[in-house]
Design a protein around this motif. Structure first.
Motif, PDB file in Angstrom:
ATOM      1  N   GLY A   8       1.065  -1.161  -0.102  1.00  0.00           N
ATOM      2  CA  GLY A   8      -0.125  -0.197   0.037  1.00  0.00           C
ATOM      3  C   GLY A   8       0.996   1.235  -0.095  1.00  0.00           C
ATOM      4  N   GLY A   9       2.025   1.460   0.115  1.00  0.00           N
ATOM      5  CA  GLY A   9       3.016   2.298   0.071  1.00  0.00           C
ATOM      6  C   GLY A   9       2.943   2.879  -1.359  1.00  0.00           C
ATOM      7  N   LEU A  18      -3.234   7.361   2.129  1.00  0.00           N
ATOM      8  CA  LEU A  18      -2.849   6.155   1.704  1.00  0.00           C
ATOM      9  C   LEU A  18      -3.300   5.190   2.854  1.00  0.00           C
ATOM     10  CD1 LEU A  18       1.140   6.315   0.803  1.00  0.00           C
ATOM     11  CD2 LEU A  18      -1.048   5.696  -0.799  1.00  0.00           C
ATOM     12  N   ARG A  19      -3.558   3.816   2.572  1.00  0.00           N
ATOM     13  CA  ARG A  19      -3.871   2.807   3.351  1.00  0.00           C
ATOM     14  C   ARG A  19      -2.745   1.643   3.306  1.00  0.00           C
ATOM     15  NH1 ARG A  19      -8.893  -1.260   3.856  1.00  0.00           N
ATOM     16  NH2 ARG A  19      -7.823  -2.222   1.772  1.00  0.00           N
ATOM     17  N   LEU A  20      -2.255   1.507   4.381  1.00  0.00           N
ATOM     18  CA  LEU A  20      -1.034   0.485   4.471  1.00  0.00           C
ATOM     19  C   LEU A  20      -1.606  -0.743   4.919  1.00  0.00           C
ATOM     20  CD1 LEU A  20       1.921   2.458   5.929  1.00  0.00           C
ATOM     21  CD2 LEU A  20       1.170   2.338   3.364  1.00  0.00           C
ATOM     22  N   SER A  21      -1.289  -1.851   4.194  1.00  0.00           N
ATOM     23  CA  SER A  21      -2.091  -3.080   4.659  1.00  0.00           C
ATOM     24  C   SER A  21      -0.827  -4.194   5.265  1.00  0.00           C
ATOM     25  CB  SER A  21      -2.635  -3.861   3.671  1.00  0.00           C
ATOM     26  OG  SER A  21      -3.787  -2.987   3.091  1.00  0.00           O
ATOM     27  N   CYS A  22      -1.193  -4.806   6.124  1.00  0.00           N
ATOM     28  CA  CYS A  22      -0.188  -5.688   6.707  1.00  0.00           C
ATOM     29  C   CYS A  22      -0.818  -7.107   6.770  1.00  0.00           C
ATOM     30  CB  CYS A  22       0.310  -5.519   8.120  1.00  0.00           C
ATOM     31  SG  CYS A  22       1.382  -6.860   8.842  1.00  0.00           S
ATOM     32  N   LYS A  90       2.226  14.293   5.474  1.00  0.00           N
ATOM     33  CA  LYS A  90       3.317  15.662   5.230  1.00  0.00           C
ATOM     34  C   LYS A  90       4.672  15.045   4.882  1.00  0.00           C
ATOM     35  CE  LYS A  90       1.304  17.739   9.404  1.00  0.00           C
ATOM     36  NZ  LYS A  90       1.604  18.121  10.763  1.00  0.00           N
ATOM     37  N   HIS A  91       5.297  16.034   4.395  1.00  0.00           N
ATOM     38  CA  HIS A  91       6.752  15.686   4.109  1.00  0.00           C
ATOM     39  C   HIS A  91       7.538  14.640   4.830  1.00  0.00           C
ATOM     40  CE1 HIS A  91       6.530  17.815   0.370  1.00  0.00           C
ATOM     41  NE2 HIS A  91       6.329  18.912   0.914  1.00  0.00           N
ATOM     42  N   GLU A  92       7.158  15.135   6.252  1.00  0.00           N
ATOM     43  CA  GLU A  92       7.936  14.386   7.227  1.00  0.00           C
ATOM     44  C   GLU A  92       7.515  12.806   7.803  1.00  0.00           C
ATOM     45  OE1 GLU A  92       6.591  17.267   7.404  1.00  0.00           O
ATOM     46  OE2 GLU A  92       5.690  17.757   9.531  1.00  0.00           O
ATOM     47  N   ASP A  93       6.378  12.566   6.900  1.00  0.00           N
ATOM     48  CA  ASP A  93       5.892  11.272   6.991  1.00  0.00           C
ATOM     49  C   ASP A  93       6.500  10.500   6.145  1.00  0.00           C
ATOM     50  OD1 ASP A  93       2.655  12.687   7.320  1.00  0.00           O
ATOM     51  OD2 ASP A  93       3.861  11.717   9.005  1.00  0.00           O
ATOM     52  N   THR A  94       7.264  10.905   5.102  1.00  0.00           N
ATOM     53  CA  THR A  94       8.344  10.135   4.426  1.00  0.00           C
ATOM     54  C   THR A  94       9.139   8.886   4.953  1.00  0.00           C
ATOM     55  OG1 THR A  94       8.263  11.677   2.393  1.00  0.00           O
ATOM     56  CG2 THR A  94       9.854   9.852   2.455  1.00  0.00           C
ATOM     57  N   ALA A  95       8.800   7.773   4.763  1.00  0.00           N
ATOM     58  CA  ALA A  95       9.719   6.775   5.535  1.00  0.00           C
ATOM     59  C   ALA A  95       9.250   5.388   5.092  1.00  0.00           C
ATOM     60  CB  ALA A  95       9.298   6.896   7.082  1.00  0.00           C
ATOM     61  N   GLN A 124       7.545   1.536   1.154  1.00  0.00           N
ATOM     62  CA  GLN A 124       7.998   2.646   1.192  1.00  0.00           C
ATOM     63  C   GLN A 124       6.797   3.745   1.056  1.00  0.00           C
ATOM     64  OE1 GLN A 124      11.157   3.985   1.566  1.00  0.00           O
ATOM     65  NE2 GLN A 124      10.290   6.226   1.413  1.00  0.00           N
ATOM     66  N   VAL A 125       6.780   4.715   1.779  1.00  0.00           N
ATOM     67  CA  VAL A 125       5.786   5.910   1.526  1.00  0.00           C
ATOM     68  C   VAL A 125       6.720   7.236   1.639  1.00  0.00           C
ATOM     69  CG1 VAL A 125       4.143   7.313   3.018  1.00  0.00           C
ATOM     70  CG2 VAL A 125       3.893   4.993   2.954  1.00  0.00           C
ATOM     71  N   THR A 126       6.310   7.826   0.434  1.00  0.00           N
ATOM     72  CA  THR A 126       7.109   8.893  -0.070  1.00  0.00           C
ATOM     73  C   THR A 126       5.856  10.027  -0.280  1.00  0.00           C
ATOM     74  OG1 THR A 126       8.806   7.873  -1.104  1.00  0.00           O
ATOM     75  CG2 THR A 126       8.557   9.995  -1.825  1.00  0.00           C
ATOM     76  N   VAL A 127       6.162  11.337   0.478  1.00  0.00           N
ATOM     77  CA  VAL A 127       5.325  12.424   0.413  1.00  0.00           C
ATOM     78  C   VAL A 127       5.849  13.432  -0.211  1.00  0.00           C
ATOM     79  CG1 VAL A 127       3.827  13.838   1.725  1.00  0.00           C
ATOM     80  CG2 VAL A 127       3.980  11.455   2.530  1.00  0.00           C
ATOM     81  N   SER A 128       5.555  13.752  -1.455  1.00  0.00           N
ATOM     82  CA  SER A 128       6.417  14.945  -2.195  1.00  0.00           C
ATOM     83  C   SER A 128       5.412  15.412  -3.237  1.00  0.00           C
ATOM     84  CB  SER A 128       7.409  14.199  -2.907  1.00  0.00           C
ATOM     85  OG  SER A 128       8.079  15.048  -3.888  1.00  0.00           O
TER      86      SER A 128
END
Length: 129
Positions: A8-9, A18-22, A90-95, A124-128
């Protein structure tokens, strides 16, 4: 064999969702606490959110302050899945975001983020913009 697989990233604009799934396999995740960690470039890995078992505990949830109001964690035990809904990114959520769970029913969700034995490979989640 216990396995956790995140999905989901992706790339999202600031303010997006975004919705991340596990997805868990090799065991039934409903009796165990599940958490999400993240690691941004050049930073230490940090616990973000967790949810206790709804079978052995009360399904208690915890989020770190920086994501409160922008995140929902929930589990679908019948599907052996846990989800992390991220909003107002937010940008700082990139990780890279990692799904984690414990091998013991002793542990429950708390801000100490301890007791996690099993880790997924991360998404990977990229906020940009």
């Amino acid at each position: 064999q216990v396995q956790l697989v995140e999905s989901g990233g992706g790339l999202v604009q600031p303010g997006g969702s975004l919705r991340l799934s596990c997805a868990a396999s090799g065991f039934s995740m409903d009796q165990y606490v599940v958490g999400w960690f993240r690691q941004a470039p050049g930073k230490e890995r940090e616990g973000v959110s967790c949810i206790s078992s709804s079978v052995n505990s009360n399904g208690r949830r915890f989020h770190i302050d920086s994501v409160k109001g922008r995140l929902t964690i929930y589990r679908h035990d019948a599907k052996n899945m846990v989800y992390l809904q991220r909003n107002s990114l937010k940008h700082e959520d990139t990780a890279t975001y990692f799904c984690v769970t414990s091998g013991s029913t002793y542990y429950y969700c708390s801000g100490f983020f301890v007791g996690y034995d099993y880790w997924g490979q991360g998404t990977q989640v990229t906020v940009s913009s």
